[in-house]
Motif scaffolding. Structure first.
Motif, mmCIF file in Angstrom:
data_model
loop_
_atom_site.group_PDB
_atom_site.id
_atom_site.type_symbol
_atom_site.label_atom_id
_atom_site.label_comp_id
_atom_site.label_asym_id
_atom_site.label_seq_id
_atom_site.Cartn_x
_atom_site.Cartn_y
_atom_site.Cartn_z
ATOM 1 N N ILE A 438 0.848 -1.192 0.000
ATOM 2 C CA ILE A 438 0.000 0.000 0.000
ATOM 3 C C ILE A 438 0.887 1.247 0.000
ATOM 4 C CG2 ILE A 438 -1.796 1.292 1.214
ATOM 5 C CD1 ILE A 438 -2.770 -1.269 2.433
ATOM 6 N N PRO A 439 0.787 2.082 -1.025
ATOM 7 C CA PRO A 439 1.557 3.331 -1.035
ATOM 8 C C PRO A 439 1.186 4.205 0.162
ATOM 9 C CG PRO A 439 0.611 2.889 -3.201
ATOM 10 C CD PRO A 439 -0.008 1.917 -2.251
ATOM 11 N N SER A 440 2.139 4.959 0.661
ATOM 12 C CA SER A 440 1.908 5.761 1.862
ATOM 13 C C SER A 440 0.784 6.762 1.667
ATOM 14 C CB SER A 440 3.191 6.491 2.264
ATOM 15 O OG SER A 440 3.638 7.338 1.209
ATOM 16 N N ARG A 441 0.624 7.287 0.457
ATOM 17 C CA ARG A 441 -0.430 8.278 0.240
ATOM 18 C C ARG A 441 -1.820 7.661 0.347
ATOM 19 N NH1 ARG A 441 2.314 6.969 -4.234
ATOM 20 N NH2 ARG A 441 1.356 6.740 -6.315
ATOM 21 N N LEU A 442 -1.955 6.346 0.120
ATOM 22 C CA LEU A 442 -3.233 5.679 0.350
ATOM 23 C C LEU A 442 -3.429 5.367 1.834
ATOM 24 C CD1 LEU A 442 -3.611 3.173 -2.633
ATOM 25 C CD2 LEU A 442 -4.564 5.473 -2.378
ATOM 26 N N GLU A 443 -2.371 5.020 2.529
ATOM 27 C CA GLU A 443 -2.483 4.771 3.970
ATOM 28 C C GLU A 443 -2.964 6.012 4.708
ATOM 29 O OE1 GLU A 443 1.430 3.336 5.016
ATOM 30 O OE2 GLU A 443 0.649 1.295 5.223
ATOM 31 N N GLU A 444 -2.451 7.162 4.294
ATOM 32 C CA GLU A 444 -2.804 8.423 4.961
ATOM 33 C C GLU A 444 -4.283 8.744 4.808
ATOM 34 O OE1 GLU A 444 -0.147 11.212 3.199
ATOM 35 O OE2 GLU A 444 1.640 10.340 4.138
ATOM 36 N N VAL A 445 -4.833 8.516 3.614
ATOM 37 C CA VAL A 445 -6.234 8.886 3.379
ATOM 38 C C VAL A 445 -7.181 7.980 4.162
ATOM 39 C CG1 VAL A 445 -6.827 7.457 1.343
ATOM 40 C CG2 VAL A 445 -7.750 9.761 1.551
ATOM 41 N N MET A 446 -6.759 6.758 4.466
ATOM 42 C CA MET A 446 -7.626 5.833 5.203
ATOM 43 C C MET A 446 -7.881 6.309 6.631
ATOM 44 S SD MET A 446 -8.573 3.535 3.101
ATOM 45 C CE MET A 446 -9.274 2.272 4.157
ATOM 46 N N ARG A 447 -7.064 7.219 7.123
ATOM 47 C CA ARG A 447 -7.232 7.707 8.500
ATOM 48 C C ARG A 447 -8.112 8.954 8.589
ATOM 49 N NH1 ARG A 447 -1.659 5.977 8.634
ATOM 50 N NH2 ARG A 447 -0.901 8.073 8.115
ATOM 51 N N LEU A 448 -8.545 9.479 7.443
ATOM 52 C CA LEU A 448 -9.342 10.715 7.438
ATOM 53 C C LEU A 448 -10.824 10.413 7.671
ATOM 54 C CD1 LEU A 448 -7.691 12.482 4.356
ATOM 55 C CD2 LEU A 448 -7.254 12.926 6.785
ATOM 56 N N PRO A 449 -11.589 11.367 8.226
ATOM 57 C CA PRO A 449 -13.028 11.150 8.465
ATOM 58 C C PRO A 449 -13.844 11.216 7.173
ATOM 59 C CG PRO A 449 -12.393 13.381 9.106
ATOM 60 C CD PRO A 449 -11.121 12.670 8.764
ATOM 61 N N ASP A 450 -14.916 10.431 7.123
ATOM 62 C CA ASP A 450 -15.815 10.442 5.966
ATOM 63 C C ASP A 450 -16.717 11.673 6.013
ATOM 64 O OD1 ASP A 450 -14.947 8.009 4.880
ATOM 65 O OD2 ASP A 450 -16.238 6.879 6.242
ATOM 66 N N ARG A 451 -16.915 12.284 4.848
ATOM 67 C CA ARG A 451 -17.762 13.477 4.759
ATOM 68 C C ARG A 451 -18.790 13.368 3.633
ATOM 69 N NH1 ARG A 451 -15.004 17.530 7.673
ATOM 70 N NH2 ARG A 451 -12.825 16.991 8.116
ATOM 71 N N ALA A 452 -18.958 12.179 3.025
ATOM 72 C CA ALA A 452 -19.859 12.035 1.885
ATOM 73 C C ALA A 452 -21.307 12.325 2.281
ATOM 74 C CB ALA A 452 -19.757 10.635 1.301
ATOM 75 N N ILE A 453 -22.057 12.900 1.336
ATOM 76 C CA ILE A 453 -23.446 13.300 1.564
ATOM 77 C C ILE A 453 -24.369 12.315 0.842
ATOM 78 C CG2 ILE A 453 -25.138 15.139 1.189
ATOM 79 C CD1 ILE A 453 -22.570 17.020 0.999
ATOM 80 N N PRO A 454 -25.300 11.652 1.549
ATOM 81 C CA PRO A 454 -26.229 10.725 0.881
ATOM 82 C C PRO A 454 -27.130 11.475 -0.109
ATOM 83 C CG PRO A 454 -26.238 10.403 3.264
ATOM 84 C CD PRO A 454 -25.488 11.679 3.008
ATOM 85 N N MET A 455 -27.430 10.836 -1.246
ATOM 86 C CA MET A 455 -28.267 11.463 -2.273
ATOM 87 C C MET A 455 -29.151 10.398 -2.921
ATOM 88 S SD MET A 455 -29.274 14.093 -3.970
ATOM 89 C CE MET A 455 -28.129 15.218 -3.155
ATOM 90 N N ASP A 456 -30.466 10.682 -3.004
ATOM 91 C CA ASP A 456 -31.376 9.789 -3.713
ATOM 92 C C ASP A 456 -31.116 9.837 -5.210
ATOM 93 O OD1 ASP A 456 -32.682 8.957 -1.413
ATOM 94 O OD2 ASP A 456 -34.183 10.559 -1.527
ATOM 95 N N ASN A 457 -31.454 8.768 -5.889
ATOM 96 C CA ASN A 457 -31.338 8.718 -7.339
ATOM 97 C C ASN A 457 -32.580 9.362 -7.967
ATOM 98 O OD1 ASN A 457 -30.729 8.080 -10.008
ATOM 99 N ND2 ASN A 457 -31.525 5.990 -9.822
ATOM 100 N N ASP A 458 -32.638 10.666 -7.824
ATOM 101 C CA ASP A 458 -33.792 11.422 -8.319
ATOM 102 C C ASP A 458 -33.285 12.789 -8.778
ATOM 103 O OD1 ASP A 458 -36.840 12.012 -8.414
ATOM 104 O OD2 ASP A 458 -35.992 13.664 -7.208
ATOM 105 N N TYR A 459 -33.535 13.139 -10.035
ATOM 106 C CA TYR A 459 -32.938 14.366 -10.566
ATOM 107 C C TYR A 459 -33.426 15.615 -9.837
ATOM 108 C CZ TYR A 459 -31.463 18.255 -13.323
ATOM 109 O OH TYR A 459 -30.902 19.456 -13.682
#
Length: 470
Positions: A438-459
């Protein structure tokens, strides 16, 4: 350079318009150059070959002529590419083109970083931000988010299918802050792509927001991906005589293919003079293009989930560009096509590792298996009349113009490794019994908090969110 539209060839725009609008809002068509200027033969035939950045500058120059001065273009390329692709031999006639040495460990860094800097250059005198909407089936979103993060005057919203990408891929998308955010959509990649395309043709929305795209819909993502095809072809041509005693080899680019933007970039490189004999489109169970090549009928369909999730695309956008550039017979002349299901993907990862020692990701694995099958007898069998059933995994029944060169041992294969195998650690582990590094730049991102926003499949829900939050 003038750009036209895949759905209306009377449309004529400049590079800035094509880049900043993403697609023709009047027709929904995709922009393509009206011509593909060839590089000087003396430049392409240098030995040793030109550097990657020299190739990038010389290939980009005619497409931005009159709009980006040479000094500014050179600065864009220098800033975009502190890394380069690498050509790695697997055996005497097989090479891997490693495209995962950028910040997000995927090939899309090459296109996204050039595009971000180009858009920022064109937007430098505007009073309002340019809003980038991008759908991703895996790696596009993280590459775009990384490339655009904190770039002045640009704002990015990434849509990805909830639960249908790998854990590392999702972490790379869901952890951005500032001018980049991710929406996790309850649906497939095709649903995400439809939401984005609908937004681009929504007149009411476009009156309120300046919108553009950042996946391979946008010509500024597509053109820079052609740079590494030219570079790899020149490297392989120059070293082939030492590796395999083949002088002037027929170089076959084996391309993992989902939305078919990457393969279209390869076509652009070939048109510009790259020493490429042809292509193999290598895909998963979402085999819309292989079926088209086999039958002549193009039937977009809902995507299905596979281990090679970045290629889970049932309605590939760049079919439009391929069809605008070539007739079906011309496609059949240049292309072989090959597909695998999930069992075949796992077997291919295992086969590559056991035969060569190389650890390959699920997408590149399909490319490896395609080339290994083609050069080990499947193309010869096809030429001799053993026509495979295109409904079954393997080589589809089309004989390209370069097929006999493979049989005559005059061809070499270059397999595009489009992402680090570390992004698909579980699938790789299941295949070979060990985790990829695992490259170090991928290891680092795994420690960050999730901020994704849920979205319905509706335009309408999506549109309301854009208007309320952007």
């Amino acid at each position: 350079m003038i750009y036209t539209d895949t759905r209306d060839n009377s449309a004529k725009v400049d590079f800035k318009t094509a880049v900043m609008s993403g697609m023709n809002k009047a027709t929904g068509g995709l922009y393509i150059p009206t011509s593909f200027p060839k590089l000087e033969k003396s430049f392409i035939e240098k030995n040793p070959e030109p550097s990657f950045r020299d190739i990038a500058f010389n290939m980009a120059k005619p497409y931005v002529d009159g709009e980006i001065p040479d000094d500014d273009l050179a600065a864009i390329i220098q800033d975009a590419y502190p890394f380069s692709p690498k050509v790695v031999p697997l055996d005497s006639v097989s090479y891997v083109l490693e495209l995962f040495h950028g910040p997000t460990c995927a090939f899309k860094d090459f296109g996204a970083r050039f595009m971000a800097r180009t858009m920022s250059y064109f937007n430098r005198n505007e009073d309002t931000p340019l809003h980038i909407l991008v759908a991703t089936s895996g790696d596009t979103g993280s590459a775009v988010g990384s490339a655009f993060h904190n770039v002045p005057g640009l704002d990015v919203t990434i849509l990805y299918p909830d639960g249908k990408i790998s854990e590392i891929q999702e972490k790379q998308l869901s952890t951005f802050t500032g001018n980049v955010r991710a929406l996790k959509v309850k649906g497939t990649f095709d649903d995400c792509q439809k939401l984005v395309k609908t937004a681009f043709t929504d007149e009411e929305l476009r009156k309120k927001l300046r919108l553009s795209s950042a996946n391979s819909i946008n010509i500024a993502r597509l053109l820079p991906q052609s740079f590494y095809y030219m570079y790899a072809a020149c490297v392989v041509r120059n070293r082939a005589a030492l590796d395999n005693k083949i002088h002037d080899p027929k170089i076959i680019m084996v391309v993992p293919s989902g939305n078919f933007g990457n393969l279209t970039s390869g076509l652009i490189a070939k048109e510009m003079g790259a020493p490429i004999a042809g292509f193999t489109a290598a895909t998963n169970s979402n085999k819309t293009i292989p079926d088209w090549i086999a039958t002549g009928d193009y039937n977009a369909r809902p995507s299905v989930e596979t281990f090679a999730n970045a290629m889970d695309v049932g309605a590939p956008s760049n079919y439009e560009r391929i069809k605008a550039m070539y007739t079906l017979e011309e496609v059949r002349r240049d292309f072989a096509s090959y597909w695998l299901n999930n069992d075949g993907i796992v077997d291919a990862i295992k086969s590559c590792n056991s035969k060569t020692g190389y650890i390959i990701d699920p997408h590149g694995a399909i490319g490896w298996q395609a080339w290994d099958s083609i050069r080990s007898g499947e193309m010869e069998a096809l030429i001799n009349g053993n026509k495979n059933d295109y409904n079954n995994p393997g080589l589809t029944p089309n004989i390209p113009a370069w097929g006999q060169d493979v049989v005559n041992k005059k061809a070499v294969g270059v397999i595009l490794e489009t992402a680090s195998p570390a992004k698909f650690g579980q699938t790789v582990f299941d295949a070979i019994g060990k985790e990829p590094p695992i490259p170090s730049r991928l290891e680092e991102v795994m420690r960050l908090p999730d901020r994704a926003i849920p979205m319905d499949n509706d335009y309408n829900t999506f549109k309301d969110w854009l208007l309320a939050n952007l």
